[in-house]
Scaffold this motif. Structure first.
Motif, PDB file in Angstrom:
ATOM      1  N   HIS A  20       0.869  -1.178   0.000  1.00  0.00           N
ATOM      2  CA  HIS A  20       0.000   0.000   0.000  1.00  0.00           C
ATOM      3  C   HIS A  20       0.906   1.228   0.000  1.00  0.00           C
ATOM      4  O   HIS A  20       1.850   1.312   0.786  1.00  0.00           O
ATOM      5  CB  HIS A  20      -0.891   0.001   1.244  1.00  0.00           C
ATOM      6  CG  HIS A  20      -1.834   1.169   1.319  1.00  0.00           C
ATOM      7  ND1 HIS A  20      -3.035   1.189   0.648  1.00  0.00           N
ATOM      8  CD2 HIS A  20      -1.735   2.350   1.977  1.00  0.00           C
ATOM      9  CE1 HIS A  20      -3.650   2.325   0.896  1.00  0.00           C
ATOM     10  NE2 HIS A  20      -2.879   3.046   1.700  1.00  0.00           N
ATOM     11  N   GLY A  79     -15.639  -4.101  12.156  1.00  0.00           N
ATOM     12  CA  GLY A  79     -14.740  -3.154  11.501  1.00  0.00           C
ATOM     13  C   GLY A  79     -13.628  -2.638  12.370  1.00  0.00           C
ATOM     14  O   GLY A  79     -12.785  -1.852  11.912  1.00  0.00           O
ATOM     15  N   HIS A 124      -8.198   3.011   5.283  1.00  0.00           N
ATOM     16  CA  HIS A 124      -8.566   2.995   3.873  1.00  0.00           C
ATOM     17  C   HIS A 124      -7.931   1.842   3.103  1.00  0.00           C
ATOM     18  O   HIS A 124      -8.581   1.245   2.236  1.00  0.00           O
ATOM     19  CB  HIS A 124      -8.207   4.334   3.233  1.00  0.00           C
ATOM     20  CG  HIS A 124      -8.899   5.501   3.874  1.00  0.00           C
ATOM     21  ND1 HIS A 124     -10.249   5.726   3.746  1.00  0.00           N
ATOM     22  CD2 HIS A 124      -8.430   6.492   4.688  1.00  0.00           C
ATOM     23  CE1 HIS A 124     -10.597   6.807   4.434  1.00  0.00           C
ATOM     24  NE2 HIS A 124      -9.496   7.293   5.018  1.00  0.00           N
ATOM     25  N   GLY A 184      -9.443  -1.101   5.155  1.00  0.00           N
ATOM     26  CA  GLY A 184     -10.899  -0.979   5.263  1.00  0.00           C
ATOM     27  C   GLY A 184     -11.455  -0.989   6.661  1.00  0.00           C
ATOM     28  O   GLY A 184     -12.641  -1.300   6.864  1.00  0.00           O
ATOM     29  N   ARG A 236     -12.867   6.967  10.926  1.00  0.00           N
ATOM     30  CA  ARG A 236     -12.469   7.700   9.722  1.00  0.00           C
ATOM     31  C   ARG A 236     -12.742   9.192   9.871  1.00  0.00           C
ATOM     32  O   ARG A 236     -11.931  10.017   9.447  1.00  0.00           O
ATOM     33  CB  ARG A 236     -13.214   7.131   8.502  1.00  0.00           C
ATOM     34  CG  ARG A 236     -12.833   5.690   8.207  1.00  0.00           C
ATOM     35  CD  ARG A 236     -13.562   5.134   7.006  1.00  0.00           C
ATOM     36  NE  ARG A 236     -13.272   3.715   6.839  1.00  0.00           N
ATOM     37  CZ  ARG A 236     -13.696   2.970   5.830  1.00  0.00           C
ATOM     38  NH1 ARG A 236     -14.457   3.526   4.886  1.00  0.00           N
ATOM     39  NH2 ARG A 236     -13.382   1.693   5.750  1.00  0.00           N
TER      40      ARG A 236
END
Length: 794
Positions: free
Chosen positions: A4, A95, A128, A131, A175
């Motif tokens: 990434h 999450g 990001h 996720g 986020r």
């Protein structure tokens, strides 16, 4: 996932899965004193290699190595906090992703901002790249350095927990937390306010104008200022050359300039405009230019007001207040522009809530029409009508000794309450009152706007709450959407349920938007009287009123005991009004009449869209509209001396096949007036305001012709939908037809007079930005600027 990439100010960061081959690098870092909190300083190379192997093989964990411009710089571990380390101390949500971070030792030449940049890159990677909805960390509470970095990245400490070998600060970062943090991108809380040009995206309309939303808002408001103040004869732009006829016979355009000799030089605005009946100006917004001493300058609505102060005679003490209302109007305009909204042809088939939220103009005549002084950015996002957001009311119990509940004909308190709250709410409110030692039977239930609750009830009425005259009960169940009349809320949970109108102590368009308990005492009785009059007279066919059939006001506060009245007496009151959507038949839709003066982000008008979608010729469509709007208002005045306040947001149109078939009048209790000596019931006497026949006529000339129809005529003419002469000929015919249908009606009011007094709204606001008129004597408050030629003249 192989790798990434994140670009930072210290270089390009690449994160990839770590393997046992990275053990030498990681061993060197872990044994450096700066990694003391990892507690692995005594590990040899083989132990570090085994450690990495174990992580790679564990499906609940993963090791990552990061480089900056190819050089190893950071080590990261991610893990499932529901299965690793935190399973006993953290209620993991879907999450959630745990994270450990180790930055390479600084060496001999530490780089400023290096650790912060890597922290930002790693959190971005977790949120990001991987996720995650939330990143979870558990640093040692003694590690103040990492605590500061965590805070800078948006982490919030939930609590301290005990973990093997440490007391940890359990922290999370969403986020939104990260985006708003110093190490995040920064949340653009008001992108519409940026000065630079925007690149249109999926959420921003392509208006063909590269300027920012704020620049376009300035342009629109400058155009409106020049147009409306010229209409009110406060400005006199000079024509430049001959007028030019539009080849499509829509309007006759000419160039004008307004030159102002100011303290900072000669300011000149030049623009192209068309002039219509009633001295109505339509300015071609893209044509406007501004120069200062000959040099090009940006359009600036605020600067224009300051430059015009000597002409406008705004009192020095009130100039800043007016400028704040103009600035707020600019901010709202830029936000609406940025949001875009539905196209006019889409609105033609939209429901009432959608149409209400799509409106972009607070009032067609007022320059400072979206003041809303008192709203924060969060308040704007939550409560501004154009946001279309939903909110819930806060309910108070108000002691009956200090509260008046007024109910309309055929309505009792139990029936009224059953229509406004559910049995569950009623039971909960009753139990909460009893649990606090109060007798529920001793209280009325009073709804309060959530803004009013936050800003007024706990502070301005703190003593009333403390002694139990006001008891907060909590938030209601139903969701409401603010309407164009910002205090009026439409029930979205139960379609067809009553509107609720509540006090809202913000400054907007020359008034503090409260509600008077004194006025509320007789509001239902006034509404019943007007309703019965309208329903009993065939001359009102196609025109109905939305009754305000219940009202409540609290007067137990100290402000009701002062010698002089004040706006503080208008902060705790509410009324309930009938909902027009409950009366619509299949195939009918409701729309605020304000929409007829609306243009979308691309400049297309809603009125023209309706005409075209109806399949009727424009004149036939206009007549249908005038028959449900103008004709009933003429009849009310000539037959009953009755005047409404019929501006755009006070009328709801009922449309069938895009044609107006009925109109509902609202805001009866505060704004209806009987202008003659006819007999009235005692409870209705408050609305009497006797004036002579010439002033009576202004109820049509000022409020309808000048307040609504001149704007609509200009829109239809510029669009090429209907020539202005045909528009006003149809208006004249409505008046003549009414007179022919009522030959026995005796009145001295002449709606076909050659001229009428030019009553000016902006002049009122400029004279006193805090209170434009005395609501108890509106007639004597009016300001005039000569007379206007009647476009429907004989």
């Amino acid at each position: 996932m192989n790798e990434h990439t994140v670009r930072t100010r210290v270089g390009t960061v690449v994160l990839r899965p770590a393997t046992r081959d990275d053990a030498p690098t990681l061993h060197a870092w872990l044994t450096d004193p700066h990694a003391a909190f990892w507690a692995m300083g005594d590990h040899d190379l083989s132990q570090v290699r085994d450690y990495l192997d174990a992580l790679v093989q564990d499906p609940a964990q993963a090791p990552w190595l990061g480089t900056v411009d190819g050089e190893p710089a950071v080590y990261v571990e991610t893990y499932d906090p529901a299965r690793v380390l935190l399973d006993q101390v953290h209620d993991a949500a879907p999450g959630d992703l745990g994270m450990h971070l180790l930055v390479a030792p600084p060496g001999d030449a530490p780089r400023h901002g290096f650790t912060s940049a890597l922290m930002s890159a790693v959190v971005r990677f977790c949120l990001h790249g991987l996720g995650a909805a939330r990143v979870v960390v558990e640093p040692d509470v003694r590690n103040t350095a990492i605590a500061a970095k965590n805070a800078a990245a948006g982490f919030r400490v939930l609590r301290e927990v005990d973990l093997p070998g440490k007391r940890a600060a359990l922290s999370v970062c969403t986020r939104d937390d990260f985006a708003a943090s110093p190490l995040g991108d920064g949340v653009d809380l008001a992108p519409h306010l940026r000065a630079g040009a925007d690149v249109p995206d999926a959420g921003t309309p392509d208006t063909g104008d590269a300027a920012s939303p704020m620049a376009r808002a300035h342009r629109h408001l400058v155009a409106k200022t020049l147009a409306e103040l010229s209409h009110e004869r406060l400005l006199a732009p000079r024509a430049l050359g001959d007028a030019e006829a539009d080849p499509q016979d829509r309007a006759t355009w000419a160039w004008f300039e307004l030159a102002l000799d100011t303290d900072h030089g000669l300011v000149v605005h030049r623009f192209r405009a068309a002039r219509f009946a009633l001295e109505h100006w339509v300015i071609d917004e893209p044509s406007i230019t501004r120069t200062v001493d000959g040099a090009a300058a940006d359009l600036d609505a605020l600067a224009l007001v300051v430059e015009l102060q000597p002409v406008l005679a705004i009192p020095d003490a009130l100039l800043a207040t007016y400028l704040e209302e103009v600035s707020s109007t600019l901010a709202a305009g830029a936000a609406k522009d940025h949001a875009g909204g539905p196209r006019a042809d889409e609105l033609a088939d939209a429901d009432l809530p959608t149409v209400e939220a799509a409106m972009t103009e607070g009032h067609p005549a007022f320059v400072a029409n979206n003041g809303r002084i008192g709203f924060s950015l969060d308040d704007y996002l939550a409560y501004a009508p154009e946001r279309g957001a939903r909110t819930r009311l806060v309910w108070l119990a108000a002691h009956r000794d200090h509260t008046h509940l007024a109910l309309g004909a055929g309505l009792d308190e139990a029936t009224h309450l059953a229509r406004q709250i559910t049995p569950d709410e009623h039971a909960a409110f009753t139990e909460r009152l009893a649990a606090r030692g109060h007798d529920p039977a001793a209280y009325h239930l009073l709804p309060v706007h959530p803004w009013q609750w936050q800003h007024r009830v706990p502070v301005t009425f703190a003593a009333d709450v403390a002694r139990g005259d006001l008891v907060p009960l909590g938030t209601g169940a139903d969701e409401y959407q603010p309407q164009q009349s910002i205090r009026t809320l439409l029930n979205r949970t139960r379609p067809g349920a009553d509107y609720v109108k509540v006090a809202l102590a913000i400054q907007n368009m020359g008034f503090l938007r409260g509600l008077s308990p004194a006025y509320m005492r007789v509001t239902p009785q006034i509404n019943d009287w007007v309703h019965d009059l309208v329903a009993g007279d065939p001359g009102f066919a196609g025109f109905e009123v939305l009754r305000e059939h219940a009202s409540i006001g609290y007067t137990g506060d100290v402000y009701h005991r002062t010698a002089a009245p004040s706006a503080h007496r208008k902060m705790l009151a509410a009324l309930w009004r009938e909902n027009p959507t409950a009366r619509t038949a299949p195939g009918e839709r409701c729309a605020t009449m304000a929409a007829l003066l609306h243009r979308d982000a691309h400049g297309a008008s809603y009125a023209t869209a309706l005409v075209r979608r109806s399949g009727l010729d424009a004149r036939t469509w206009l007549r249908a509209y005038l028959d449900v709007y103008l004709r009933p208002l003429v009849h009310a005045l000539l037959a009953h001396d009755l005047a409404f306040m019929p501006h755009g947001e006070n009328l709801i149109l009922v449309l069938r096949d895009h044609v107006p078939v009925r109109a509902y009048m609202k805001d009866i209790g505060e704004e209806v007036a009987v202008l003659g000596e006819r007999a009235l019931p005692p409870e209705v006497e408050r609305v009497r305001a006797v004036v002579d026949d010439t002033e009576k006529a202004l109820a049509i000339f000022t409020d309808v012709f000048d307040g609504v129809l001149r704007h609509l005529a200009g829109i239809l003419a510029v669009d090429g939908t209907l020539p202005e002469t045909a528009f006003w000929a149809e208006v004249a015919d409505v008046i003549d037809t009414h007179r022919a249908e009522h030959p026995d009606l005796r009145t001295g009011v002449d709606l076909r007079a050659q001229r009428f007094a030019h009553s000016c709204l902006n002049r009122l606001q400029l004279r006193n930005t805090l209170q434009m008129v005395d609501l108890t004597d509106q007639s004597s408050s009016l300001l005039y600027a000569g007379t206007l030629a009647n476009p429907a003249r004989a």
